[in-house]
Design a protein around this motif. Structure first.
Motif, PDB file in Angstrom:
ATOM      1  N   ASP A  38      33.589  33.662  43.923  1.00 61.67           N
ATOM      2  CA  ASP A  38      33.323  34.434  45.127  1.00 61.67           C
ATOM      3  C   ASP A  38      33.893  33.794  46.386  1.00 61.67           C
ATOM      4  OD1 ASP A  38      31.648  32.298  45.050  1.00 61.67           O
ATOM      5  OD2 ASP A  38      29.804  33.387  45.536  1.00 61.67           O
ATOM      6  N   MET A  39      34.606  32.671  46.231  1.00 56.34           N
ATOM      7  CA  MET A  39      35.222  32.009  47.384  1.00 56.34           C
ATOM      8  C   MET A  39      36.708  31.777  47.114  1.00 56.34           C
ATOM      9  SD  MET A  39      32.921  31.643  49.736  1.00 56.34           S
ATOM     10  CE  MET A  39      33.587  30.389  50.815  1.00 56.34           C
ATOM     11  N   GLY A  40      37.373  32.845  46.701  1.00 61.29           N
ATOM     12  CA  GLY A  40      38.815  32.753  46.505  1.00 61.29           C
ATOM     13  C   GLY A  40      39.230  32.286  45.128  1.00 61.29           C
ATOM     14  N   GLY A  41      38.285  32.250  44.188  1.00 65.64           N
ATOM     15  CA  GLY A  41      38.618  31.819  42.837  1.00 65.64           C
ATOM     16  C   GLY A  41      39.166  32.968  42.018  1.00 65.64           C
ATOM     17  N   ASP A  42      38.736  33.051  40.771  1.00 65.23           N
ATOM     18  CA  ASP A  42      39.203  34.093  39.849  1.00 65.23           C
ATOM     19  C   ASP A  42      40.725  34.075  39.721  1.00 65.23           C
ATOM     20  OD1 ASP A  42      38.939  36.119  38.016  1.00 65.23           O
ATOM     21  OD2 ASP A  42      38.997  37.705  39.511  1.00 65.23           O
ATOM     22  N   CYS A  43      41.254  32.866  39.558  1.00 64.30           N
ATOM     23  CA  CYS A  43      42.701  32.710  39.362  1.00 64.30           C
ATOM     24  C   CYS A  43      43.036  32.508  37.888  1.00 64.30           C
ATOM     25  CB  CYS A  43      43.213  31.504  40.150  1.00 64.30           C
ATOM     26  SG  CYS A  43      42.909  31.575  41.908  1.00 64.30           S
ATOM     27  N   ASP A  80      43.520  36.464  31.695  1.00 57.78           N
ATOM     28  CA  ASP A  80      43.384  35.249  32.498  1.00 57.78           C
ATOM     29  C   ASP A  80      44.617  34.355  32.435  1.00 57.78           C
ATOM     30  OD1 ASP A  80      40.949  35.983  33.471  1.00 57.78           O
ATOM     31  OD2 ASP A  80      39.786  34.850  32.024  1.00 57.78           O
ATOM     32  N   THR A  81      45.330  34.370  31.315  1.00 62.05           N
ATOM     33  CA  THR A  81      46.561  33.574  31.290  1.00 62.05           C
ATOM     34  C   THR A  81      47.655  34.240  32.118  1.00 62.05           C
ATOM     35  OG1 THR A  81      47.083  34.593  29.134  1.00 62.05           O
ATOM     36  CG2 THR A  81      46.128  32.373  29.118  1.00 62.05           C
ATOM     37  N   VAL A  82      47.623  35.564  32.236  1.00 61.59           N
ATOM     38  CA  VAL A  82      48.556  36.252  33.144  1.00 61.59           C
ATOM     39  C   VAL A  82      48.266  35.865  34.592  1.00 61.59           C
ATOM     40  CG1 VAL A  82      49.172  38.519  34.083  1.00 61.59           C
ATOM     41  CG2 VAL A  82      49.085  38.182  31.616  1.00 61.59           C
ATOM     42  N   LYS A  83      46.999  35.662  34.916  1.00 64.61           N
ATOM     43  CA  LYS A  83      46.621  35.279  36.281  1.00 64.61           C
ATOM     44  C   LYS A  83      47.201  33.917  36.675  1.00 64.61           C
ATOM     45  CE  LYS A  83      42.251  37.833  36.493  1.00 64.61           C
ATOM     46  NZ  LYS A  83      40.770  37.716  36.582  1.00 64.61           N
ATOM     47  N   LEU A  84      47.466  33.054  35.704  1.00 57.81           N
ATOM     48  CA  LEU A  84      48.053  31.754  36.030  1.00 57.81           C
ATOM     49  C   LEU A  84      49.391  31.928  36.750  1.00 57.81           C
ATOM     50  CD1 LEU A  84      47.334  29.776  32.724  1.00 57.81           C
ATOM     51  CD2 LEU A  84      45.979  29.808  34.836  1.00 57.81           C
ATOM     52  N   TYR A  87      48.700  34.152  40.313  1.00 60.08           N
ATOM     53  CA  TYR A  87      48.113  33.372  41.406  1.00 60.08           C
ATOM     54  C   TYR A  87      48.628  31.938  41.408  1.00 60.08           C
ATOM     55  CZ  TYR A  87      44.895  37.327  41.534  1.00 60.08           C
ATOM     56  OH  TYR A  87      44.364  38.583  41.617  1.00 60.08           O
ATOM     57  N   SER A  88      49.884  31.770  41.032  1.00 59.70           N
ATOM     58  CA  SER A  88      50.442  30.424  40.879  1.00 59.70           C
ATOM     59  C   SER A  88      50.431  29.636  42.193  1.00 59.70           C
ATOM     60  CB  SER A  88      51.865  30.504  40.322  1.00 59.70           C
ATOM     61  OG  SER A  88      52.704  31.256  41.185  1.00 59.70           O
ATOM     62  N   LEU A  91      46.944  28.433  42.815  1.00 54.40           N
ATOM     63  CA  LEU A  91      46.581  27.386  41.863  1.00 54.40           C
ATOM     64  C   LEU A  91      47.280  26.070  42.187  1.00 54.40           C
ATOM     65  CD1 LEU A  91      46.481  29.458  38.557  1.00 54.40           C
ATOM     66  CD2 LEU A  91      44.588  28.168  39.541  1.00 54.40           C
ATOM     67  N   GLU A  92      48.519  26.134  42.637  1.00 46.69           N
ATOM     68  CA  GLU A  92      49.215  24.907  43.038  1.00 46.69           C
ATOM     69  C   GLU A  92      48.438  24.188  44.138  1.00 46.69           C
ATOM     70  OE1 GLU A  92      53.113  26.074  44.179  1.00 46.69           O
ATOM     71  OE2 GLU A  92      53.921  26.066  42.130  1.00 46.69           O
ATOM     72  N   SER A  93      47.919  24.958  45.062  1.00 46.66           N
ATOM     73  CA  SER A  93      47.141  24.371  46.144  1.00 46.66           C
ATOM     74  C   SER A  93      45.825  23.798  45.637  1.00 46.66           C
ATOM     75  CB  SER A  93      46.875  25.432  47.217  1.00 46.66           C
ATOM     76  OG  SER A  93      46.060  24.915  48.242  1.00 46.66           O
ATOM     77  N   ILE A  94      45.168  24.518  44.730  1.00 42.15           N
ATOM     78  CA  ILE A  94      43.880  24.059  44.196  1.00 42.15           C
ATOM     79  C   ILE A  94      44.051  22.798  43.351  1.00 42.15           C
ATOM     80  CG2 ILE A  94      42.037  24.646  42.558  1.00 42.15           C
ATOM     81  CD1 ILE A  94      42.335  27.562  43.495  1.00 42.15           C
TER      82      ILE A  94
END
Length: 308
Positions: A38-43, A80-84, A87-88, A91-94
């Motif tokens: 709920d804080m920008g996740g779901d990547c 979820d693997t498509v989301k990698l 939202y690349s 994810l790089e930032s995270i």
């Protein structure tokens, strides 16, 4: 194994919490990161560990069969693997320079080799995305809480996890064969119920007999399922032994009304299980309590003093 016929266990509504309770026991705080959706996740991942493992937990609750559950698990893995890739940049930032070697999809259960094969397919697809945070040996694995035995035992011990077992499948049609195969137990039960009937003449004693036999069979099935959760099984067994020792003395001394004693015993034994067996779900505690009272009524530990 026919996946279309095998029922799927409802994992409850706290599976994600159970998984993270397990992972927090495996890693020190600085080596594990949780990503709130709920804080920008779901990547495509719910968190990661600094040893290069991404974690995603998934437990559908509405699948009736293992076939349906397997199909949903494959769909979840694809999405979820498509989301990698989708939202690349986020994810790089995270991940901040961390390279992922493994992706763990954590599920309550899986029973299909095709799911493992599909995980390999998705790993190959992700490696071909050319993402900076995916290693050349990136692999996808299917995991369950049972893959973390020490951490799961600790979570069960303090109530952070519960033993996930199927609900008993005993139907009323199995009561009659039991009565034929174990007539001495049923006869003992009927004799004790006759004493209950003296203080409640309107009671349907035959229906009550069948209810206790059915509860006993359910309890036996639950205890058999708990063999896969040995710490929980042992904790239940300890509570049974302790209550049975007291029950034998109580039966010899108590002048209380039999109906009251049975009702109180079911309630207090259920409460005892809930309070002292941290890994036991409350519905299982209720069924065990009712079935165990049926067991005690069919055997020696619970008896009543006949009214003068």
């Amino acid at each position: 194994m026919d996946l279309d016929l095998r029922p799927a266990i409802d994992p409850g509504n706290a599976f994600e919490q159970t998984c993270w309770n397990i992972l927090r026991r495996r890693y020190p705080p600085e080596k594990l990161a949780y990503i709130p959706a709920d804080m920008g996740g779901d990547c495509g991942i719910e968190g990661y560990s600094t040893d290069g493992i991404a974690y995603q937990c998934y437990a559908d609750r509405d699948s009736l069969t293992l076939r349906a559950r397997t199909d949903k698990q494959k769909g979840k893995l694809y999405d979820d693997t498509v989301k990698l890739k989708k939202y690349s940049r986020r994810l790089e930032s995270i991940l901040n320079g961390l390279v992922l070697d493994h992706y763990f999809l954590m599920v309550p259960e899986y029973h299909a080799a095709e799911l493992v094969a599909y995980a390999h397919e998705r790993a190959s697809a992700v490696r071909n995305y050319g993402l900076s945070f995916i290693s050349d040996t990136f692999a996808v694995h299917i995991k369950t809480p049972l893959d973390y035995p020490a951490e799961l035992r600790a979570a069960l011990a303090d109530g952070a996890a519960k033993a996930s077992i199927p609900p008993p499948s005993v139907d009323l049609g199995e009561v009659t064969p039991f009565q034929s195969n174990k007539p001495y137990l049923v006869s003992t039960l009927e004799g004790k119920l006759a004493l209950l009937g003296r203080s409640n003449p309107s009671a349907n004693l035959m229906a009550l007999r069948d209810r206790f036999v059915h509860a006993f069979l359910q309890k036996e099935e639950i205890m058999a399922s708990l063999r896969d959760w040995p710490d929980t099984w042992e904790a239940v067994e300890l509570r049974r032994q302790l209550r049975e020792e007291y029950l034998e003395v109580e039966s010899a001394l108590s002048p209380d009304d039999p109906n009251s004693r049975v009702l109180v015993l079911v309630k207090t034994y259920q409460a005892d299980l809930v309070a002292n067996v941290a890994g036991l779900r409350e519905p299982d505690a209720q069924r065990i309590a009712m079935g165990q009272v049926g067991d005690w009524l069919m055997r020696c530990p619970m008896d009543f003093q006949a009214a003068p």
